[in-house]
Write a protein that holds these residues in place. Structure first.
Motif, PDB file in Angstrom:
ATOM      1  N   PRO A 102       0.809  -1.222   0.000  1.00 61.28           N
ATOM      2  CA  PRO A 102       0.000   0.000   0.000  1.00 61.28           C
ATOM      3  C   PRO A 102       0.844   1.275   0.000  1.00 61.28           C
ATOM      4  O   PRO A 102       1.941   1.317   0.557  1.00 61.28           O
ATOM      5  N   ILE A 103       0.305   2.274  -0.659  1.00 62.46           N
ATOM      6  CA  ILE A 103       0.891   3.610  -0.663  1.00 62.46           C
ATOM      7  C   ILE A 103      -0.165   4.541  -0.077  1.00 62.46           C
ATOM      8  O   ILE A 103      -1.296   4.600  -0.571  1.00 62.46           O
ATOM      9  N   PHE A 104       0.208   5.246   0.966  1.00 59.63           N
ATOM     10  CA  PHE A 104      -0.695   6.185   1.618  1.00 59.63           C
ATOM     11  C   PHE A 104      -0.312   7.567   1.105  1.00 59.63           C
ATOM     12  O   PHE A 104       0.657   8.162   1.555  1.00 59.63           O
ATOM     13  N   PHE A 105      -1.061   8.042   0.115  1.00 63.49           N
ATOM     14  CA  PHE A 105      -0.676   9.223  -0.643  1.00 63.49           C
ATOM     15  C   PHE A 105      -0.842  10.519   0.152  1.00 63.49           C
ATOM     16  O   PHE A 105       0.123  11.217   0.399  1.00 63.49           O
ATOM     17  N   ASP A 106      -2.047  10.849   0.521  1.00 62.12           N
ATOM     18  CA  ASP A 106      -2.282  12.090   1.259  1.00 62.12           C
ATOM     19  C   ASP A 106      -3.091  11.852   2.535  1.00 62.12           C
ATOM     20  O   ASP A 106      -3.755  12.741   3.034  1.00 62.12           O
ATOM     21  N   ILE A 107      -3.026  10.627   3.009  1.00 59.15           N
ATOM     22  CA  ILE A 107      -3.676  10.234   4.261  1.00 59.15           C
ATOM     23  C   ILE A 107      -2.754   9.261   4.983  1.00 59.15           C
ATOM     24  O   ILE A 107      -1.900   8.637   4.360  1.00 59.15           O
ATOM     25  N   GLY A 108      -2.949   9.139   6.274  1.00 56.00           N
ATOM     26  CA  GLY A 108      -2.154   8.194   7.046  1.00 56.00           C
ATOM     27  C   GLY A 108      -2.784   6.816   7.060  1.00 56.00           C
ATOM     28  O   GLY A 108      -3.980   6.657   6.778  1.00 56.00           O
ATOM     29  N   PRO A 109      -2.001   5.796   7.400  1.00 58.39           N
ATOM     30  CA  PRO A 109      -2.529   4.429   7.480  1.00 58.39           C
ATOM     31  C   PRO A 109      -3.722   4.301   8.429  1.00 58.39           C
ATOM     32  O   PRO A 109      -4.612   3.482   8.191  1.00 58.39           O
ATOM     33  N   SER A 110      -3.768   5.109   9.480  1.00 59.70           N
ATOM     34  CA  SER A 110      -4.875   4.997  10.439  1.00 59.70           C
ATOM     35  C   SER A 110      -6.215   5.352   9.806  1.00 59.70           C
ATOM     36  O   SER A 110      -7.249   4.800  10.192  1.00 59.70           O
ATOM     37  N   VAL A 111      -6.230   6.256   8.832  1.00 59.06           N
ATOM     38  CA  VAL A 111      -7.472   6.605   8.139  1.00 59.06           C
ATOM     39  C   VAL A 111      -8.005   5.377   7.404  1.00 59.06           C
ATOM     40  O   VAL A 111      -9.203   5.106   7.408  1.00 59.06           O
ATOM     41  N   VAL A 112      -7.108   4.616   6.829  1.00 63.55           N
ATOM     42  CA  VAL A 112      -7.495   3.419   6.073  1.00 63.55           C
ATOM     43  C   VAL A 112      -7.932   2.315   7.023  1.00 63.55           C
ATOM     44  O   VAL A 112      -9.033   1.776   6.899  1.00 63.55           O
ATOM     45  N   LYS A 113      -7.085   1.959   7.977  1.00 61.83           N
ATOM     46  CA  LYS A 113      -7.399   0.804   8.828  1.00 61.83           C
ATOM     47  C   LYS A 113      -8.552   1.060   9.784  1.00 61.83           C
ATOM     48  O   LYS A 113      -9.285   0.142  10.126  1.00 61.83           O
ATOM     49  N   ASP A 114      -8.745   2.323  10.199  1.00 63.32           N
ATOM     50  CA  ASP A 114      -9.824   2.637  11.141  1.00 63.32           C
ATOM     51  C   ASP A 114     -11.043   3.260  10.468  1.00 63.32           C
ATOM     52  O   ASP A 114     -12.033   3.536  11.143  1.00 63.32           O
ATOM     53  N   GLN A 115     -10.951   3.505   9.167  1.00 67.82           N
ATOM     54  CA  GLN A 115     -12.023   4.149   8.396  1.00 67.82           C
ATOM     55  C   GLN A 115     -12.535   5.403   9.097  1.00 67.82           C
ATOM     56  O   GLN A 115     -13.716   5.516   9.441  1.00 67.82           O
ATOM     57  N   ILE A 116     -11.635   6.339   9.304  1.00 70.71           N
ATOM     58  CA  ILE A 116     -11.990   7.614   9.913  1.00 70.71           C
ATOM     59  C   ILE A 116     -11.907   8.710   8.852  1.00 70.71           C
ATOM     60  O   ILE A 116     -11.492   8.460   7.725  1.00 70.71           O
ATOM     61  N   GLY A 117     -12.314   9.909   9.215  1.00 72.93           N
ATOM     62  CA  GLY A 117     -12.210  11.056   8.315  1.00 72.93           C
ATOM     63  C   GLY A 117     -12.996  10.848   7.034  1.00 72.93           C
ATOM     64  O   GLY A 117     -14.163  10.467   7.051  1.00 72.93           O
ATOM     65  N   THR A 118     -12.332  11.095   5.908  1.00 73.17           N
ATOM     66  CA  THR A 118     -13.015  11.001   4.615  1.00 73.17           C
ATOM     67  C   THR A 118     -13.496   9.588   4.312  1.00 73.17           C
ATOM     68  O   THR A 118     -14.499   9.414   3.617  1.00 73.17           O
ATOM     69  N   PHE A 119     -12.797   8.585   4.841  1.00 76.21           N
ATOM     70  CA  PHE A 119     -13.239   7.205   4.610  1.00 76.21           C
ATOM     71  C   PHE A 119     -14.571   6.954   5.327  1.00 76.21           C
ATOM     72  O   PHE A 119     -15.473   6.332   4.769  1.00 76.21           O
ATOM     73  N   ARG A 120     -14.695   7.433   6.552  1.00 79.66           N
ATOM     74  CA  ARG A 120     -15.960   7.285   7.280  1.00 79.66           C
ATOM     75  C   ARG A 120     -17.083   7.970   6.501  1.00 79.66           C
ATOM     76  O   ARG A 120     -18.174   7.401   6.340  1.00 79.66           O
ATOM     77  N   ASN A 121     -16.818   9.172   6.021  1.00 75.92           N
ATOM     78  CA  ASN A 121     -17.829   9.911   5.264  1.00 75.92           C
ATOM     79  C   ASN A 121     -18.225   9.162   3.992  1.00 75.92           C
ATOM     80  O   ASN A 121     -19.407   9.127   3.635  1.00 75.92           O
ATOM     81  N   SER A 122     -17.256   8.563   3.316  1.00 76.30           N
ATOM     82  CA  SER A 122     -17.563   7.805   2.101  1.00 76.30           C
ATOM     83  C   SER A 122     -18.455   6.606   2.409  1.00 76.30           C
ATOM     84  O   SER A 122     -19.404   6.327   1.669  1.00 76.30           O
ATOM     85  N   PHE A 123     -18.169   5.906   3.495  1.00 75.04           N
ATOM     86  CA  PHE A 123     -19.002   4.749   3.842  1.00 75.04           C
ATOM     87  C   PHE A 123     -20.413   5.173   4.234  1.00 75.04           C
ATOM     88  O   PHE A 123     -21.381   4.474   3.922  1.00 75.04           O
TER      89      PHE A 123
END
Length: 160
Positions: A102-123
């Protein structure tokens, strides 16, 4: 999924990214750098035939790749296609002959693994738009697993 479906390799690398976020910048540079180094790379823009269904071709390309490189950007999780690709990557990794870098471009790994921030909003948007809750659960599980993998966090690399 048939375990043998992930065994025949044509590509060295499958690039997964949300086009509007990184296609004309980071993904393009990475693609050309890999190709110039003699690495066989699948990128949807070059490899998908016009007028053919996208989903089956993407699944097949992931199965036929040795390595998948998801480029996680702020809006990666807003794309159902990206999430489907990521789920397929994890399925192929379980066979033991597929690696995910994985490449974490403009977000940290925690956003991906914890689905926080923009990931939470997308879900939340996917839920409001009627995406099957079981499918969402599988995507979240895959994100959690892939988010725990050692990759490149570009925010913590000099000159990103």
């Amino acid at each position: 999924m048939d375990v043998s479906s992930c065994s025949s390799k044509i590509y060295d690398v499958f690039l997964s990214f949300r086009g509007p976020d990184v296609r004309k910048s980071f993904a393009d540079c990475l693609y050309h750098g890999l190709k110039d180094a003699g690495i066989s790379v699948f990128r949807d823009e070059e490899e998908l035939p016009v007028r053919e269904p996208i989903h089956p071709k993407l699944v097949q390309a992931i199965q036929q790749s040795k390595i998948s490189m998801p480029i996680f950007s702020r809006d990666y999780a807003s794309s159902k296609s990206c999430l489907m690709e990521m789920q397929q990557m994890l399925d192929c990794q379980r066979t033991g002959d597929h690696f995910i870098l994985p490449i974490f471009f403009d977000i940290g790994p925690s956003v991906v693994k914890d689905q926080i921030g923009t990931f939470r909003n997308s879900f939340r948007k996917h839920e409001r738009n009627g995406v099957d809750p079981e499918k969402i659960s599988m995507w979240k599980y895959a994100l959690e697993k892939i988010g725990h993998l050692k990759g490149w966090d570009l925010q913590n690399i000099e000159n990103g």
